[in-house]
Design a protein around this motif. Structure first.
Motif, mmCIF file in Angstrom:
data_model
loop_
_atom_site.group_PDB
_atom_site.id
_atom_site.type_symbol
_atom_site.label_atom_id
_atom_site.label_comp_id
_atom_site.label_asym_id
_atom_site.label_seq_id
_atom_site.Cartn_x
_atom_site.Cartn_y
_atom_site.Cartn_z
ATOM 1 N N UNK A 160 0.841 -1.202 0.000
ATOM 2 C CA UNK A 160 0.000 0.000 0.000
ATOM 3 C C UNK A 160 0.872 1.246 0.000
ATOM 4 N N UNK A 161 0.199 2.390 -0.072
ATOM 5 C CA UNK A 161 0.913 3.666 0.020
ATOM 6 C C UNK A 161 1.050 4.140 1.472
ATOM 7 N N UNK A 162 0.312 3.507 2.399
ATOM 8 C CA UNK A 162 0.397 3.878 3.813
ATOM 9 C C UNK A 162 0.171 2.620 4.656
ATOM 10 N N UNK A 191 1.485 -7.142 10.996
ATOM 11 C CA UNK A 191 2.815 -6.581 11.203
ATOM 12 C C UNK A 191 3.255 -5.971 9.895
ATOM 13 N N UNK A 192 4.077 -4.939 9.995
ATOM 14 C CA UNK A 192 4.536 -4.251 8.794
ATOM 15 C C UNK A 192 6.039 -4.376 8.685
ATOM 16 N N UNK A 193 6.493 -4.280 7.465
ATOM 17 C CA UNK A 193 7.919 -4.349 7.183
ATOM 18 C C UNK A 193 8.160 -3.832 5.784
ATOM 19 N N UNK A 194 9.369 -4.036 5.286
ATOM 20 C CA UNK A 194 9.689 -3.520 3.949
ATOM 21 C C UNK A 194 8.804 -4.108 2.848
ATOM 22 N N UNK A 195 8.245 -5.301 3.074
ATOM 23 C CA UNK A 195 7.411 -5.946 2.071
ATOM 24 C C UNK A 195 5.960 -5.500 2.098
ATOM 25 N N UNK A 196 5.564 -4.739 3.117
ATOM 26 C CA UNK A 196 4.183 -4.287 3.222
ATOM 27 C C UNK A 196 3.545 -4.738 4.516
ATOM 28 N N UNK A 197 2.222 -4.765 4.520
ATOM 29 C CA UNK A 197 1.443 -5.187 5.689
ATOM 30 C C UNK A 197 1.211 -6.690 5.557
ATOM 31 N N UNK A 201 -11.028 3.157 2.451
ATOM 32 C CA UNK A 201 -9.857 3.954 2.829
ATOM 33 C C UNK A 201 -9.395 4.792 1.640
ATOM 34 N N UNK A 202 -8.800 5.894 1.924
ATOM 35 C CA UNK A 202 -8.246 6.740 0.860
ATOM 36 C C UNK A 202 -6.854 6.264 0.445
ATOM 37 N N UNK A 203 -6.425 5.135 0.972
ATOM 38 C CA UNK A 203 -5.095 4.599 0.680
ATOM 39 C C UNK A 203 -5.219 3.469 -0.339
ATOM 40 N N UNK A 204 -4.625 3.630 -1.513
ATOM 41 C CA UNK A 204 -4.723 2.553 -2.511
ATOM 42 C C UNK A 204 -3.928 1.312 -2.087
ATOM 43 N N UNK A 205 -4.538 0.153 -2.347
ATOM 44 C CA UNK A 205 -3.840 -1.120 -2.166
ATOM 45 C C UNK A 205 -3.263 -1.472 -3.527
ATOM 46 N N UNK A 206 -1.932 -1.543 -3.642
ATOM 47 C CA UNK A 206 -1.244 -1.753 -4.923
ATOM 48 C C UNK A 206 -1.157 -3.226 -5.308
ATOM 49 N N UNK A 207 -1.040 -4.098 -4.326
ATOM 50 C CA UNK A 207 -0.921 -5.532 -4.617
ATOM 51 C C UNK A 207 -1.289 -6.327 -3.373
ATOM 52 N N UNK A 208 -1.814 -7.526 -3.611
ATOM 53 C CA UNK A 208 -2.134 -8.455 -2.533
ATOM 54 C C UNK A 208 -1.587 -9.813 -2.944
ATOM 55 N N UNK A 209 -0.835 -10.455 -2.052
ATOM 56 C CA UNK A 209 -0.341 -11.809 -2.316
ATOM 57 C C UNK A 209 -0.742 -12.716 -1.159
#
Length: 194
Positions: A122-124, A141-147, A168-176
């Protein structure tokens, strides 16, 4: 197996007449494996047998070891810190500080963990992690790879997760979604990092 076939299997034919000291590290490793296999052993002990080898050579060695076990009733004991190697085993024992922490087939051990890892880019990440926890009650948990979060059926959760996060106003760019790995099993049973 003839010496020539063994050299072909381990991809050493081109090096057959060279002295060991002139071989590269990976080629020496392949030679060590060939030496262990030359007498068609009933029991074979290997320590990280494919570490440092090219992918095609690793695949050929694992295929030969599978055939050796099936066709010649050979038992292979493998010790490794590289748990991807352990994926090739029928049974695994995780030993931690000299004690047996867990044992079973790779599938059984992964089933003990029973949870997929869902990763959101995500962007946030902080806002999304808080929202996932608030909306779905799942620890994140969050880290360099995302949430990241764990859930029993990641694929089933993704549509619901995306629907909940759409507000949310935060775009989700990818989900794995990733199933548990043997690394996850190790960390779970030893309760400490690799």
């Amino acid at each position: 197996m003839t010496s020539q076939k063994l050299l072909e299997l381990i991809d050493l034919t081109a090096h057959a007449h060279r002295t060991v000291r002139t071989l590269s590290g990976g080629t020496r490793r392949r030679l060590e494996i060939a030496r262990a296999l030359v007498h068609n052993p009933r029991v074979l002990f290997l320590d990280e047998p494919t570490n440092g080898l090219a992918p095609h050579t690793r695949a050929a060695i694992w295929e030969h070891l599978r055939r050796l076990c099936q066709e010649h009733d050979t038992t292979v004991f493998l010790t490794t810190h590289h748990l991807q190697e352990a994926e090739h085993c029928d049974q695994i024992a995780i030993i931690d500080h000299g004690s047996l922490a867990a044992e079973g087939s790779p599938r059984e051990l992964k089933a003990m963990i029973g949870a997929d890892i869902v990763t959101l880019r995500t962007d946030d990440d902080a806002q999304v992690a808080e929202a996932v926890h608030r909306l779905l009650g799942l620890p994140t948990w969050t880290g360099p790879g995302g949430v990241r979060l764990r859930t029993p059926d990641g694929a089933a959760l993704v549509p619901r997760l995306c629907a909940e996060l759409a507000a949310l106003a935060v775009p989700v760019r990818a989900v794995t979604v990733e199933p548990p790995t043997l690394d996850d099993v190790f960390l779970h049973h030893t309760d400490r990092p690799l």
